[in-house]
Motif scaffolding. Structure first.
Motif, PDB file in Angstrom:
ATOM      1  N   PRO B  67      -1.462   3.829  -4.865  1.00 19.77           N
ATOM      2  CA  PRO B  67      -0.689   2.595  -4.679  1.00 19.77           C
ATOM      3  C   PRO B  67      -1.426   1.617  -3.758  1.00 19.77           C
ATOM      4  CG  PRO B  67       0.236   4.377  -3.374  1.00 19.77           C
ATOM      5  CD  PRO B  67      -0.907   4.964  -4.132  1.00 19.77           C
ATOM      6  N   PRO B  68      -1.351   0.330  -4.056  1.00 21.71           N
ATOM      7  CA  PRO B  68      -2.092  -0.651  -3.254  1.00 21.71           C
ATOM      8  C   PRO B  68      -1.619  -0.712  -1.802  1.00 21.71           C
ATOM      9  CG  PRO B  68      -0.616  -1.737  -4.799  1.00 21.71           C
ATOM     10  CD  PRO B  68      -0.613  -0.298  -5.156  1.00 21.71           C
ATOM     11  N   GLU B  69      -0.371  -0.298  -1.560  1.00 23.40           N
ATOM     12  CA  GLU B  69       0.125  -0.323  -0.180  1.00 23.40           C
ATOM     13  C   GLU B  69      -0.701   0.604   0.712  1.00 23.40           C
ATOM     14  OE1 GLU B  69       1.927   0.080  -2.844  1.00 23.40           O
ATOM     15  OE2 GLU B  69       3.708  -1.195  -2.817  1.00 23.40           O
ATOM     16  N   GLU B  72      -5.098  -0.154  -0.614  1.00 22.11           N
ATOM     17  CA  GLU B  72      -5.438  -1.569  -0.561  1.00 22.11           C
ATOM     18  C   GLU B  72      -6.311  -1.969  -1.744  1.00 22.11           C
ATOM     19  OE1 GLU B  72      -6.551  -2.248   3.572  1.00 22.11           O
ATOM     20  OE2 GLU B  72      -4.405  -2.382   3.991  1.00 22.11           O
ATOM     21  N   GLU B  73      -7.508  -2.533  -1.501  1.00 19.87           N
ATOM     22  CA  GLU B  73      -8.280  -3.048  -2.635  1.00 19.87           C
ATOM     23  C   GLU B  73      -8.903  -1.927  -3.458  1.00 19.87           C
ATOM     24  OE1 GLU B  73     -11.878  -5.259  -1.950  1.00 19.87           O
ATOM     25  OE2 GLU B  73     -12.309  -4.176  -0.124  1.00 19.87           O
ATOM     26  N   ASP B 235       0.161   8.076   5.620  1.00 18.05           N
ATOM     27  CA  ASP B 235       1.122   7.023   5.272  1.00 18.05           C
ATOM     28  C   ASP B 235       2.308   7.052   6.235  1.00 18.05           C
ATOM     29  OD1 ASP B 235       3.144   5.546   4.053  1.00 18.05           O
ATOM     30  OD2 ASP B 235       3.481   7.033   2.481  1.00 18.05           O
ATOM     31  N   PHE B 237       4.847   4.673   5.859  1.00 23.30           N
ATOM     32  CA  PHE B 237       5.921   3.871   5.271  1.00 23.30           C
ATOM     33  C   PHE B 237       7.137   4.719   4.914  1.00 23.30           C
ATOM     34  CE2 PHE B 237       2.276   1.131   3.744  1.00 23.30           C
ATOM     35  CZ  PHE B 237       2.484   0.168   4.706  1.00 23.30           C
ATOM     36  N   ARG B 239       9.101   3.901   2.458  1.00 19.41           N
ATOM     37  CA  ARG B 239       9.351   3.128   1.232  1.00 19.41           C
ATOM     38  C   ARG B 239       8.932   3.982   0.050  1.00 19.41           C
ATOM     39  NH1 ARG B 239       5.516  -1.932   2.766  1.00 19.41           N
ATOM     40  NH2 ARG B 239       6.160  -2.102   4.920  1.00 19.41           N
ATOM     41  N   LEU B 241       6.954   4.369  -2.835  1.00 21.24           N
ATOM     42  CA  LEU B 241       5.807   3.757  -3.505  1.00 21.24           C
ATOM     43  C   LEU B 241       5.684   4.350  -4.905  1.00 21.24           C
ATOM     44  CD1 LEU B 241       3.272   3.827  -0.530  1.00 21.24           C
ATOM     45  CD2 LEU B 241       4.948   2.073  -1.132  1.00 21.24           C
ATOM     46  N   PHE B 242       5.037   3.619  -5.781  1.00 20.53           N
ATOM     47  CA  PHE B 242       4.930   4.025  -7.189  1.00 20.53           C
ATOM     48  C   PHE B 242       3.598   4.738  -7.427  1.00 20.53           C
ATOM     49  CE2 PHE B 242       4.159   2.499 -11.757  1.00 20.53           C
ATOM     50  CZ  PHE B 242       4.848   3.579 -12.292  1.00 20.53           C
TER      51      PHE B 242
END
Lengths: 229, 252, 422
Positions: B67-69, B72-73, B235, B237, B239, B241-242
Motif C-alpha cells: 500500500p502507498p501509505e 510510498e513511491e 506500521d 497506522f 487504518r 489499508l488495502f
C-alpha cells in the motif's frame, strides 16, 4: 460533443461484433469431438494431452482516458484530449483446457493537453506501454458449438507493469518514463476467418494504479494460431 | 494555487464494469446444461472436503501489492511461495494447513473447514485458521530486528460449480490479532491486544489447466491494519489499508 | 439462475476491488492567527506549560498530557499557540487564545495521527483555589492548581465531550532534540500541509518539533529544492501528467506545473531556510542529501543562512546530512569543508573519520548502547531516525542515551520527552 459521438461509435462496434456472432458458421473440430467424448465418459481426467497452441494476437483501435485528470491552473486556453489510438500485441498459450495464459504488451495514449502560460505554448502528452501477464477464458468450453456466442466470447484479466511515458513541451522538452503496477480486464469476441486466423473485437480496461492512469479501449484484432503441438 | 479539474471519476468506470459483468451474466442465458453429474475435482479453495483419509496439496505463489501509505513511491508486488495441505477427516470435515515464505519472513497456519453442500453445484463452508508469522532482518547499518506474531482467521466460503470444469469460490475472512512482539537490538515491544485487525475477500477460480494439472487462480483483497509481510516497516497506522493479492497455485 | 449468479459475482468483485478507502482529516477550525498574545501574556503562558493529569477525556487521550506554548513570527508580529501532546494514538491539540474578555479561553482542534480522527476543542483556564474551582484571571497564589477544562467534539459533531486537565508538574527540561521528519510528517499522516513545504515548516513547532529534517534535491538547472521522492508521483503532487525524476525538470517548469498534494509550490531550499529563520523558533535543520553530485551550492546556502540566523540573534544549527557513501564522496569533494557541519548516518568509524559532529543511526538497529556511549564520550551528538512506533519512542527516551529523535510523530516524541521524570 465529440466524446459522445465516439462513445456511440464504440457501442456500434460492440453491436456489430454481436451481430457477427449470430451469423458465425464454423464446422466442429476434432478437438471438440474428443472433448465431448470426455464429457460423455463423465471424467475430466482424460489421459491424452494436447493439442497445445501458441496464439499471437495483434490489434489496434480507439482509447478513451477514463479517470480524473489534472491540468494546472496556470495553463490558459486549455485544449484537452482523452482519445488515442492504442495498439496491442499478445502471445498466449492455449493448453488443452479452458484457461489460457500469456503475455501482453502494446502502447496506448492516455491523455494530452495544450495551452499557454504567459504567452508561451505548452503541451503535455501521457502514454503507456503495458507489460502484463494475462489469463483468459472462453465463456463456453465443454458446451455449445463453434457457432455459439459463449464459445467465441472470452474474458481476459492481467496484471503487471505499465511503463508510463510523459512528454512536456514548455521552455524546453522533457521526456520521462515511470513504471507503475497495474491491471487489465477485457472481453472479446473472436470470429474464425480461416484455419489459422481469426479476427476479434475486444473491449478493454487498462489501469495503471500508482499513476492513476486508466483507459477504456476498443480494438479490432487479428488472431494467429502460430504453433500447435 | 492550482486547481485540479476532475472531469471524470473512476467510480463511474467501476459502475460501468459492474454493468459489463451484468451483461456477461445475461449473455449466459440459455446456455444452461444438464447437471446430473459433477465429477469430483481437486481444489484448495472450493469448499468441498477431500475424500476422507486423503491428502490434497498445492504449491504456488502469492503476489501482494504494497500500500502507498507504507511503501510510498515504491509500489511493488511482493511474491511469496505458497504451500497448501489439506486432509479429509469425514465427508464434510477436513483439516487445512498453509505455509507462505519470503525467506526473511514466513507464515504457517493450521485450521479446519466444515462443509455444507446445498445442491450438487452450491457448497458452503465455515472454517477457522490460526497462523503464526516470523520475520528477522540483519543488515549492516540498516536492521537488527526480529518480530513474530499470531493471527487468527474465522472464515466462510461459498463455492459454486459454474460448469463441469470450472469452480468459483468466494471467501470472507475476519483477521483477528492475538499477539505481536517485535525487537530492535535489545529493546522489545509486545502487544497482546485481541482485536479485529481487518477483513479479507477472496475470489478464486479452480479448473484444469493443462493435461491433468489443475490450478487455482484468483485475487484476495485484504483491508487490514497490519500485514505480516510488511512487519519491518513498523506500521503505526490504525487504518485499514488495502492489500490486493494475486494468487496462483498448482494443485498437486 | 446463471445470470443472477454471474451478475452477483461481477458485482461482488467490482465492489470489493473498488473500495480502497481514501482517508482525509480536514481541520475543522479556522485559526485567526491574531498577532500578539492578548490575555495570554508571558506569565500566563509560563504557568500554563506543564504536565497535566487528565480526568475527563482520559479514555480518548490517555491519563496525562503535556502542554507547551509555541510561537510564529510574521514580520514584526508574533502569534502564539498552545499545543497538547498526548500518549494515546499520537493525538495532539493545536489551540490559540480567543478574543473572549471575561475569561481565558482557547479554541482549536485535536487530531489523532494514527487514524483520521479530528475534531474541535475549546478549553478554559481555571484555577483551584482553596478547593474551589474558579476562572483564572492571571494570578496564581501559592497552593493554587491550574485546571484547564472544556469540551471537544468528534468529526461530525459540535463540542460535546468534556475534558479536564489538572496541572501536575513542570515539563521535563532536559535538552533534547525533537525533529520533525520532512518538516512535520508524511503525506500519509494527513497533516494540514504537505511534507517538505514552507507551510508545514511553519506548523512544525505546533506539532512538538524543536527542529526539522528536509530533503534536498537539485532541479535540472541546479536550483536546490525540497522534495523527498525519486520521482514526481501522486503521493506528493497533484495530478498534472508530469512524471519521472524531479531532476529532469527546470525550476521554472516545476514552478508552473507542479503543486504539492495540498496545493503548495515545491519550495527552494532558500525559501525553506528563510522561513525557518524569519518565522519560526526552530533551532535545528537537518538537510538530508537526496541528490548525487556536487554539494557546493547547498554548502553555500547553509553558510548564508547560518550567518542570517546569527545576525537575527538565533542559535540555529543547519547541518548537512550524509545518508550514503555517494553523499560522503560529495562532501569530501568540497574545496573548503572545515566549517561545514555534517551529520553522518553510516557507521561510527566513518562518522569519526569525517569529523562529523553528529552520528545518526537508524532506530531499527536498536539502542546500540556501547556505540552510542563511545560516540558521546568522543563529544558527538547522537540522534536516531526515523522512529514512529510509540512504544519504542517511549523505550528509546527511557534509555536516556540519545540526544534527539527524528520522527513523523513529533507530538509523540514531545509527549514522552516532556513527561519523562528524571
Amino acid at each position: 460533443m465529440i466524446y459522445r459521438r465516439l462513445q456511440t461509435t464504440s457501442w456500434v462496434v460492440l453491436l456489430l461484433l454481436l451481430s457477427l456472432a449470430v451469423q458465425a458458421q464454423r464446422p466442429s473440430s476434432a478437438r471438440r469431438q474428443r472433448r465431448l467424448q470426455a464429457i460423455e465418459a463423465d471424467t475430466l481426467t482424460d489421459t491424452r494431452r494436447g493439442p497445445y497452441t501458441v496464439v499471437v494476437t495483434a490489434g489496434g483501435g480507439l482509447s478513451y482516458y477514463s479517470t480524473h485528470l489534472g491540468v494546472p491552473a496556470a495553463i490558459e486556453q486549455t485544449r484537452l484530449s482523452r482519445f488515442g489510438t492504442p495498439s496491442s500485441l499478445r502471445v498466449m498459450w492455449y493448453p488443452d483446457h479452458r484457461l489460457r495464459v500469456g503475455l501482453e504488451t502494446g502502447w496506448t495514449t492516455m491523455y494530452s493537453y495544450r495551452g499557454q502560460v504567459a504567452g508561451e505554448n505548452t503541451h503535455v502528452y501521457v502514454s503507456a506501454v503495458p507489460i502484463l501477464v494475462v489469463f483468459s477464458m472462453p465463456l463456453g468450453w465443454l458446451t455449445g458449438t463453434d457457432r455459439s456466442i459463449a464459445r467465441r466470447m472470452a474474458i481476459t484479466a492481467g496484471t503487471g507493469l505499465y511503463v508510463n511515458h510523459s512528454r512536456l513541451d514548455y521552455l524546453g522538452t522533457v521526456m520521462t518514463n515511470t513504471n507503475s503496477l497495474g491491471w487489465m480486464a477485457a472481453a472479446s469476441y473472436t470470429y474464425p476467418i480461416g484455419r489459422r486466423f481469426r479476427i476479434a473485437g475486444e473491449l478493454k480496461w487498462f489501469d495503471a494504479v500508482a499513476v492513476e492512469n486508466a483507459a477504456f479501449t476498443a480494438e479490432l484484432q487479428l488472431v494467429w494460431r502460430a504453433f500447435s503441438w | 494555487m492550482a486547481t485540479i479539474r476532475n472531469l471524470y471519476t473512476s467510480s463511474n468506470l467501476f459502475r460501468q464494469l459492474g454493468y459489463s459483468a451484468l451483461l456477461i451474466g445475461f449473455a449466459q442465458l440459455g446456455m444452461a446444461q444438464s447437471s446430473k453429474v459433477w465429477p469430483l475435482q481437486p481444489g484448495i479453495y472450493f469448499p468441498q472436503a477431500p475424500v476422507p483419509g486423503k491428502w490434497r496439496k498445492s504449491v504456488g505463489v502469492v503476489f501482494t501489492t504494497t500500500p502507498p501509505e507504507l511503501t510510498e513511491e515504491i509500489r511493488v508486488s511482493v511474491p511469496a511461495i505458497d504451500f497448501n495441505l489439506q486432509r479429509g477427516l469425514s465427508k464434510n470435515f477436513y483439516l487445512t494447513g498453509r505455509f507462505q515464505t519470503q525467506f526473511v519472513q514466513s507464515n504457517i497456519g493450521v485450521g479446519f473447514r466444515w462443509v455444507k453442500p446445498f445442491t450438487n453445484r452450491l457448497f458452503m463452508s465455515a472454517g477457522y485458521d490460526i497462523t503464526g508469522w516470523l520475520g528477522a532482518l540483519q543488515i549492516k547499518d540498516v536492521f537488527s530486528s526480529q518480530a513474530f506474531g499470531v493471527e487468527t482467521f474465522p472464515n466462510v466460503s461459498v463455492g459454486y460449480k459454474l460448469t463441469r470444469d470450472l469452480r468459483f469460490t468466494f471467501r470472507t475472512e475476519a483477521i483477528v490479532d492475538l499477539y505481536y512482539r517485535s525487537q530492535v537490538g535489545s529493546l522489545a515491544v509486545v502487544y497482546n491486544r485481541r482485536e479485529v485487525n481487518g477483513v479479507a475477500f477472496t475470489f478464486m477460480l479452480e479448473q484444469p489447466f493443462y493435461h491433468q494439472r489443475h490450478v487455482s487462480v484468483g485475487v484476495r483483497g485484504a483491508y487490514s491494519n497490519f500485514n505480516w509481510q510488511l512487519w519491518s516497516l513498523f506500521d503505526t497506522f490504525d487504518r485499514n489499508l488495502f492489500y490486493p493479492q494475486l494468487i496462483f497455485g498448482f494443485i498437486l | 439462475m446463471k445470470p443472477v449468479i454471474y451478475s452477483l459475482l461481477g458485482l461482488l468483485l467490482v465492489a470489493s476491488l473498488s473500495c480502497r478507502k481514501t482517508y482525509e482529516a480536514l481541520v475543522p477550525y479556522d485559526f485567526t492567527n491574531l498577532p500578539g498574545s492578548g490575555q495570554f501574556g508571558t506569565a500566563v503562558r509560563a504557568v500554563t506549560n506543564g504536565v497535566y493529569t487528565v480526568s475527563n477525556g482520559a479514555s480518548e487521550f490517555g491519563d496525562q498530557v503535556a502542554l507547551k506554548w509555541t510561537y510564529l513570527h510574521n514580520g514584526a508580529d508574533t502569534s502564539y499557540y498552545l499545543s497538547v501532546f498526548t500518549g494515546k494514538d499520537a493525538a495532539y491539540f493545536n489551540l490559540e487564545g480567543t478574543s473572549q474578555t471575561d475569561s481565558l479561553v482557547l479554541g482549536g482542534y485535536w487530531r489523532k495521527l494514527v487514524n483520521d480522527q479530528i475534531g474541535l476543542a475549546q478549553l478554559t483556564l481555571r484555577v483551584k483555589h482553596q478547593g474551589k474551582l474558579q476562572l483564572y484571571k492571571g494570578q496564581l497564589a501559592p497552593g493554587d492548581t491550574m485546571v484547564i477544562d472544556g469540551l471537544y467534539g468528534d468529526k461530525n459533531s459540535k463540542l460535546s465531550h468534556p475534558i479536564t486537565l489538572t496541572y501536575n508538574r513542570p515539563l521535563n527540561s532536559r535538552p533534547f532534540s525533537i525533529m520533525a521528519h520532512r518538516s512535520g510528517g508524511r503525506t500519509s499522516d494527513l497533516l494540514p500541509a504537505s511534507e517538505n513545504s514552507v507551510e508545514i515548516i511553519k506548523l512544525a513547532s505546533r506539532l512538538g518539533a524543536t527542529g526539522i529534517e528536509v530533503d534536498v534535491r537539485y532541479t535540472k538547472d541546479g536550483v536546490p529544492i525540497l522534495y523527498h521522492d525519486n520521482t514526481l508521483n501522486l503521493r506528493l503532487i497533484q495530478k498534472n501528467g508530469l512524471m519521472g525524476p524531479v531532476e529532469d525538470y527546470t525550476y521554472q517548469q516545476l514552478s508552473t506545473f507542479v503543486r504539492l498534494i495540498n496545493g503548495e509550490k515545491i519550495p527552494t531550499l532558500e525559501e525553506a531556510l528563510e522561513t525557518v529563520v524569519n518565522n519560526t523558533a526552530l533551532n535545528f535543520v537537518w538537510l538530508d542529501t537526496k541528490y548525487i553530485g556536487p554539494m557546493d551550492k547547498v554548502q553555500a546556502i547553509q553558510q548564508k543562512y547560518r550567518q542570517k540566523a546569527l545576525q537575527a540573534g538565533r542559535d540555529l544549527r543547519i547541518i548537512i546530512g550524509l545518508p550514503s557513501t555517494e553523499a560522503v564522496d560529495s562532501y569530501k569533494a568540497l574545496a573548503n569543508k572545515e566549517n561545514t557541519p555534517i551529520l553522518c548516518e553510516l557507521d561510527t568509524a566513518l562518522t569519526r573519520s569525517l569529523g562529523a559532529r553528529i552520528w545518526a543511526p537508524r532506530w531499527t538497529l536498536g539502542p546500540q548502547t556501547a556505540e552510542v556511549q563511545a560516540m558521546k564520550a568522543a563529544g558527538l551528538t547522537v540522534f536516531v531516525w526515523t522512529l514512529d512506533e510509540p512504544e519504542f519512542i517511549r523505550e528509546f527516551i527511557g534509555q536516556n542515551q540519545f540526544d534527539g529523535i527524528l520522527s513523523n510523530y513529533s507530538p509523540v516524541v514531545a509527549f514522552y520527552h516532556y513527561t519523562e521524570q528524571p
